[in-house]
Design an enzyme around this catalytic site. Structure first.
Site, PDB file in Angstrom:
ATOM      1  N   ASP A  10       0.852  -1.188   0.000  1.00 32.91           N
ATOM      2  CA  ASP A  10       0.000   0.000   0.000  1.00 32.91           C
ATOM      3  C   ASP A  10       0.889   1.239   0.000  1.00 32.91           C
ATOM      4  O   ASP A  10       1.334   1.710   1.039  1.00 32.91           O
ATOM      5  CB  ASP A  10      -0.905  -0.025   1.237  1.00 32.91           C
ATOM      6  CG  ASP A  10      -1.998   1.028   1.178  1.00 32.91           C
ATOM      7  OD1 ASP A  10      -2.035   1.798   0.204  1.00 32.91           O
ATOM      8  OD2 ASP A  10      -2.817   1.078   2.110  1.00 32.91           O
ATOM      9  N   SER A  11       1.152   1.744  -1.197  1.00 28.80           N
ATOM     10  CA  SER A  11       2.030   2.912  -1.310  1.00 28.80           C
ATOM     11  C   SER A  11       1.385   4.059  -2.071  1.00 28.80           C
ATOM     12  O   SER A  11       1.932   5.158  -2.129  1.00 28.80           O
ATOM     13  CB  SER A  11       3.353   2.532  -1.983  1.00 28.80           C
ATOM     14  OG  SER A  11       3.117   1.906  -3.226  1.00 28.80           O
ATOM     15  N   LYS A  12       0.221   3.804  -2.685  1.00 31.05           N
ATOM     16  CA  LYS A  12      -0.577   4.836  -3.360  1.00 31.05           C
ATOM     17  C   LYS A  12       0.266   5.713  -4.277  1.00 31.05           C
ATOM     18  O   LYS A  12       0.240   6.939  -4.218  1.00 31.05           O
ATOM     19  CB  LYS A  12      -1.331   5.681  -2.330  1.00 31.05           C
ATOM     20  CG  LYS A  12      -2.320   4.861  -1.493  1.00 31.05           C
ATOM     21  CD  LYS A  12      -3.069   5.716  -0.495  1.00 31.05           C
ATOM     22  CE  LYS A  12      -4.072   4.880   0.283  1.00 31.05           C
ATOM     23  NZ  LYS A  12      -3.420   3.890   1.189  1.00 31.05           N
ATOM     24  N   ARG A  13       0.994   5.061  -5.170  1.00 29.19           N
ATOM     25  CA  ARG A  13       1.845   5.773  -6.114  1.00 29.19           C
ATOM     26  C   ARG A  13       1.021   6.285  -7.295  1.00 29.19           C
ATOM     27  O   ARG A  13      -0.163   6.005  -7.425  1.00 29.19           O
ATOM     28  CB  ARG A  13       2.961   4.861  -6.603  1.00 29.19           C
ATOM     29  CG  ARG A  13       3.862   4.306  -5.500  1.00 29.19           C
ATOM     30  CD  ARG A  13       4.487   5.379  -4.663  1.00 29.19           C
ATOM     31  NE  ARG A  13       5.643   4.891  -3.913  1.00 29.19           N
ATOM     32  CZ  ARG A  13       6.265   5.566  -2.972  1.00 29.19           C
ATOM     33  NH1 ARG A  13       5.838   6.786  -2.644  1.00 29.19           N
ATOM     34  NH2 ARG A  13       7.312   5.068  -2.351  1.00 29.19           N
TER      35      ARG A  13
END
Length: 293
Positions: A104-107
């Site tokens: 979960d890094s929402k790049r």
């Protein structure tokens, strides 16, 4: 194996569609004189070992990168957060080798930058899937389309401020010519992108059942995975989510219902009680029971 096949396999083997978030909060974990790395590796290692002994497994794990990178101090030569994330991923390989890991890094950036973030997720961390923002469009999303990997595009998120933008009424002239919320326009794009890469999915929060039901209905015959956060401390209910998925006709084995703090430290605040491990295991068992398939 495609990412969708991996999801179906892990759901069948585990008997549930739970995603266990791994977001450590040091202030609520058991007191320790160990380094941050050793403390967190020991904590999660103890949980995973007990889960393995009791024969319980979620159908996905989701570490949020920010909880780990925030523990690094690169200018001081310290990378304890990144190193312990590596340790935790190695523990998952040991105890739950067939369960997908969602980073979960929402790049989401211009194409070349997105390519670097994709390398980070899939080559550096060897994750099975990653979360991505759609705001910059297709050319910022498709660099994550690695063979066999999943991409969860932010669709209708669970946070209170999501409505500020995601519920704005728009006209999507490509697909329809009527006003509807922006999150439905994003859903249309996700469906279109999924025709080019199997494994493109959607992050859809559990905090508004009508919106979840509408989106699940739209995806019901399109083979699009959904990551559903918001269960537990954010107020969402796993049983309500399961009912919405069933009513909409969505294939539940492609969904993952996420809970993070509600599983890894269900006491939320204060020092961990002496029976912390049993509380964690009970919380995991309870969610698995609610989200069984």
């Amino acid at each position: 194996m495609t990412y969708n096949e991996l999801l179906r396999k892990s759901a069948k083997e585990s008997g549930n569609i739970v995603c266990m978030g791994l977001d450590p909060v040091l202030s609520v974990l058991p007191a320790s004189d160990k380094s941050i790395r050793d403390r967190l590796a020991s904590y999660f290692g103890t949980i995973f070992k007990k889960m393995n002994e009791e024969g319980i497994s979620p159908a996905a794990f989701k570490p949020n990168l920010g909880y780990y990178s925030s523990l690094d101090r690169p200018r001081e030569g310290s990378f304890e957060g990144s190193l312990v994330l590596g340790d935790i991923l190695a523990l998952l390989d040991e105890y739950f080798p067939s369960v997908p890991v969602i980073l979960d890094s929402k790049r989401g950036d211009i194409a070349r930058s997105s390519g670097n973030y994709a390398e980070e997720a899939f080559s550096a961390w060897n994750a099975d899937a990653v979360t991505v923002s759609p705001y910059m469009g297709k050319d910022s999303v498709m660099p994550f389309a690695y063979e066999g990997k999943g991409i969860y595009v932010l669709n209708r998120t669970s946070n209170p401020g999501a409505a500020d933008l995601q519920n704005i009424l728009v006209v999507d002239a490509v697909d329809e010519k009527e006003l509807y919320p922006l999150y439905l326009a994003v859903a249309h794009r996700i469906a279109r992108w999924s025709e080019e890469h199997e494994g493109i999915g959607a992050v859809v929060g559990a905090t508004n059942m009508k919106e979840l039901h509408d989106i699940a209905s739209y995806y019901s015959d399109r083979d699009i995975p959904m990551l559903i956060p918001g269960v537990g401390s954010q107020g969402g209910s796993a049983s309500d989510v399961m009912a919405a998925l069933k009513d909409s006709g969505y294939p539940a084995e492609l969904a993952r219902i996420n809970s993070s703090s509600g599983l890894t430290h269900p006491w939320k605040k204060g020092t961990a009680p002496e029976n912390w491990l049993s509380l964690v295991i009970d919380a995991v068992k309870s969610l698995i029971k609610e989200a069984s398939v």
